[in-house]
Structures are given as C-alpha cells and as structure tokens.
Scaffold this motif. Structure first.
Motif, short mmCIF file in Angstrom:
data_model
loop_
_atom_site.label_atom_id
_atom_site.label_comp_id
_atom_site.label_asym_id
_atom_site.label_seq_id
_atom_site.Cartn_x
_atom_site.Cartn_y
_atom_site.Cartn_z
N VAL A 249 -20.30 -15.75 11.66
CA VAL A 249 -19.82 -17.07 12.07
C VAL A 249 -20.90 -17.82 13.20
CG1 VAL A 249 -18.02 -18.25 13.67
CG2 VAL A 249 -17.78 -16.81 12.09
N VAL A 250 -21.69 -16.67 14.11
CA VAL A 250 -22.17 -17.51 15.37
C VAL A 250 -23.65 -17.60 14.70
CG1 VAL A 250 -23.71 -15.18 15.71
CG2 VAL A 250 -23.85 -16.47 17.56
N LEU A 251 -24.32 -17.21 12.80
CA LEU A 251 -25.32 -17.30 12.41
C LEU A 251 -25.15 -18.35 11.33
CD1 LEU A 251 -28.16 -16.40 10.88
CD2 LEU A 251 -26.72 -15.60 9.12
N ILE A 284 -23.79 -25.18 1.76
CA ILE A 284 -24.47 -24.03 0.57
C ILE A 284 -23.91 -23.30 0.42
CG2 ILE A 284 -26.09 -22.51 1.66
CD1 ILE A 284 -27.27 -24.75 1.16
N SER A 285 -23.04 -22.51 1.67
CA SER A 285 -21.45 -21.67 1.49
C SER A 285 -21.09 -21.68 0.47
CB SER A 285 -21.05 -21.41 2.88
OG SER A 285 -21.86 -20.86 3.95
N ASN A 286 -20.07 -22.87 0.14
CA ASN A 286 -19.40 -23.47 -1.30
C ASN A 286 -20.20 -23.45 -2.54
OD1 ASN A 286 -17.78 -24.59 -2.91
ND2 ASN A 286 -16.08 -24.71 -1.50
N PHE A 296 -23.24 -11.39 0.57
CA PHE A 296 -24.92 -10.67 1.21
C PHE A 296 -26.23 -11.79 0.78
CE2 PHE A 296 -21.88 -7.39 1.04
CZ PHE A 296 -21.86 -6.92 2.52
N MET A 297 -25.79 -11.92 -0.05
CA MET A 297 -27.72 -13.02 -0.54
C MET A 297 -27.22 -14.18 0.13
SD MET A 297 -30.26 -12.80 -1.85
CE MET A 297 -30.15 -12.17 -2.52
N ASN A 298 -25.60 -14.68 0.20
CA ASN A 298 -25.31 -16.33 0.95
C ASN A 298 -26.15 -15.99 2.20
OD1 ASN A 298 -24.34 -18.60 1.72
ND2 ASN A 298 -22.55 -17.97 0.44
N GLY A 303 -29.93 -17.41 6.12
CA GLY A 303 -30.98 -16.87 6.92
C GLY A 303 -32.65 -17.14 7.07
N VAL A 304 -32.76 -17.09 6.26
CA VAL A 304 -33.91 -18.03 5.54
C VAL A 304 -34.35 -19.14 6.28
CG1 VAL A 304 -35.62 -18.27 4.01
CG2 VAL A 304 -34.53 -16.12 4.14
#
Length: 321
Positions: A249-251, A284-286, A296-298, A303-304
């Motif tokens: 969540v913080v990310l 992006i997530s959806n 994890f790839m999400n 992160g990138v």
C-alpha cells in the motif's frame, strides 16, 4: 541572455513530458486491454476501478500535503489499518457514529505524533514515520491476533456503501476531499506557506512563516485522511484487519503522488494530481490482473514505474534540487 530565457522553456517542456508520459502509458494500456481483455470496459468494472481509487486517492492526498512540505509519511497504511481496527472494536460496542469518529481521531492522533516528532523535535521524517509504521503495525497484529474484525451494524454498510444518484458514496467523498484539498493548497495562506516551506524552509523561516506549525498540520491532515480511508475500506471489505496496511500500500501511495506530479523534493504538486496518479496505479493493477499477471510481477512493474517517474521528477526539478 538567451540561455537564461531558455531555462523556463526547458522546465516547461520537462513538466509537459512528465504530464504526458502517464497519459501515453494509459492510452497504450487501454489499447492492449481492448484487444486482449474486452471485459475491462464493462461499466461495473469501470465503477469498481473508481471505487478502488477512492481510498488510495484519499491517502495520496494526505501524502501530498506532507511531500509538498518536504517530508514523507510512510506510516499512512499502518495508521489506516490500526484506525480501522480500533474504530471497528468501538463500533461493535457503541455504534456506527462513535466507530467512524474513533477511526478519524485515531488517525489524527498518530499523525499528530508524527508531526510533533518531525516538525517540533526536528527528527528525520523518513525514520520517524518508518518507526511509527513498525510500532503501529505490530500493535494492530497484537490487538487482532492476526484475525479480522467483522459483524458490524448494517447501518454502517447502508451509510458507507450508499449510492446517491447512482454514484457510490466513496467516489463522492474522494471528489469532496480533493476539492477541499485543492482549495486549501491554492487559495489559502496555509497553502502558500506550505509551498514556500517545501521550496526553501530556511527562506520561509526568515520570511516569518510558522514552519513548525504548518508542517505539523500536514502530518495531522495525513493522519485524518488515513482514518477516513480506514472507514471506507472497512465498509467495502466488510472487515478490519492488519492486512489493510500491507507493504504494497505504501508503494501505491508514493507511486500515486510521484506519477501525479508531486515532487519528492518538496514545493511542487497538487492534490488533484495525486488523485489522477492513484487512478493510474489502480488502472495498472486492475488491467494486469485481468491479463493474468501475478501479484509479484505487478509489484515489480509498479516499482520500475516509480523509479522512472522519480527520474522524470529529478529532471523537472532542475539544478540545485
């Protein structure tokens, strides 16, 4: 002389690039979704995206206040989860109104603690809020024994999940908070002082800006909005638990702010930008979920993305920032 005149133009180009990149990414993503996952464009899914954006957007607005002042609040997700749990316990015993009020007050008090530590005692915001995140997160697990708290009054769901005019209340709350935050940052003395502190705290202090008081307020606002997000998420998920404040969540919050044009160097950014950044992150997530990409790839992709936008932020900030 021409070099000096060109500098503002270069900065403007950089800002336009920073604004355009998310739009290009979203446009490309929507094309991919249209080709490979047409169900993405169903009305129910689009409404669901906006509802998911609401809680993240509200927390990102809180982070925006802190980041514009040159700080950071890593404790927002842990604060939100702790506020949800404490408010849920009160709600089961005392009713809906005391429960929601407890969530807001708990979040505000944690924000007040962070503000006193960072603004009054001059402690490093990153370290202070990281420590707060650890303490509050551990307390949440201890209180709940890693279990979820549920069985709330039906009136709580009737209130928080209402759809006045067919629009989910969560979306209306987000719009109201974004409007209030935009007015506070652009049309008040507090807002002007906040941006001045973010640009140069020493110069702001010389100009008699109450630096400590303004920064303290930003952390309290961040905490209060974490408490508001706690009420919204508890209603949407039907329970409160430590998992509400998981590490991802913080990310998402920081990503939403940076993508939305909030500078990590302070002094720049708008609440509405953070809301649009939150929408970008949820999109992006959806879409990745619908394409079958693993969780994890999400995280790797997000992160990138945040690294890329921080680089763009650095370019926009220019020399000396």
């Amino acid at each position: 002389m021409s070099a000096i005149a060109a500098t503002p133009r270069v900065a403007e180009v950089r800002r336009l690039v920073t604004f355009a990149v998310p739009l290009v990414i979203v446009a490309g993503l929507l094309v991919v979704m249209y080709a490979f996952a047409p169900n993405f464009f169903r009305v129910n899914n689009l409404i669901n995206i906006l509802v998911q954006t609401s809680a993240l957007g509200i927390m990102a607005i809180g982070m925006t206040f802190v980041m514009v002042g040159g700080g950071i609040d890593l404790s927002i997700p842990a604060n939100m989860a702790f506020s949800a749990v404490i408010g849920a316990l009160v709600m089961r015993e005392a009713g809906v109104a005391p429960g929601i009020l407890t969530m807001l007050l708990t979040g505000g008090l944690i924000g007040l603690f962070n503000g006193v530590a960072a603004a009054i005692f001059k402690m490093t915001p990153f370290v202070v809020t990281l420590a707060t995140m650890t303490v509050v997160g551990g307390a949440t697990v201890w209180i709940t024994n890693s279990q979820s708290i549920a069985d709330f009054p039906e009136s709580f769901f009737d209130l928080m999940l209402a759809r006045p005019g067919g629009v989910p209340l969560a979306i209306l709350i987000l719009l109201a908070v974004a409007l209030a935050a935009s007015i506070a940052t652009t049309s008040t003395i507090f807002g002007r002082q906040l941006y001045a502190i973010g640009l140069n705290a020493r110069a702001a202090r010389v100009a008699r800006v109450p630096v400590e008081r303004v920064l303290l307020i930003t952390y309290v606002v961040s905490g209060l909005l974490a408490g508001l997000a706690a009420a919204m998420l508890t209603a949407r998920l039907g329970s409160a638990s430590a998992n509400l404040g998981n590490d991802g969540v913080v990310l998402d919050i920081v990503s939403a702010c940076v993508v939305g044009g909030v500078s990590i160097y302070g002094g720049s950014g708008r609440p509405i930008g953070a809301v649009l950044g939150a929408l970008f992150i949820i999109l992006i997530s959806n879409s990745l979920n619908q394409l079958g990409v693993s969780y994890f790839m999400n995280l790797v992709i997000k992160g990138v993305a945040i690294i890329g936008f921080i680089y763009l932020d650095r370019l926009t900030a220019g020399p000396g920032r």
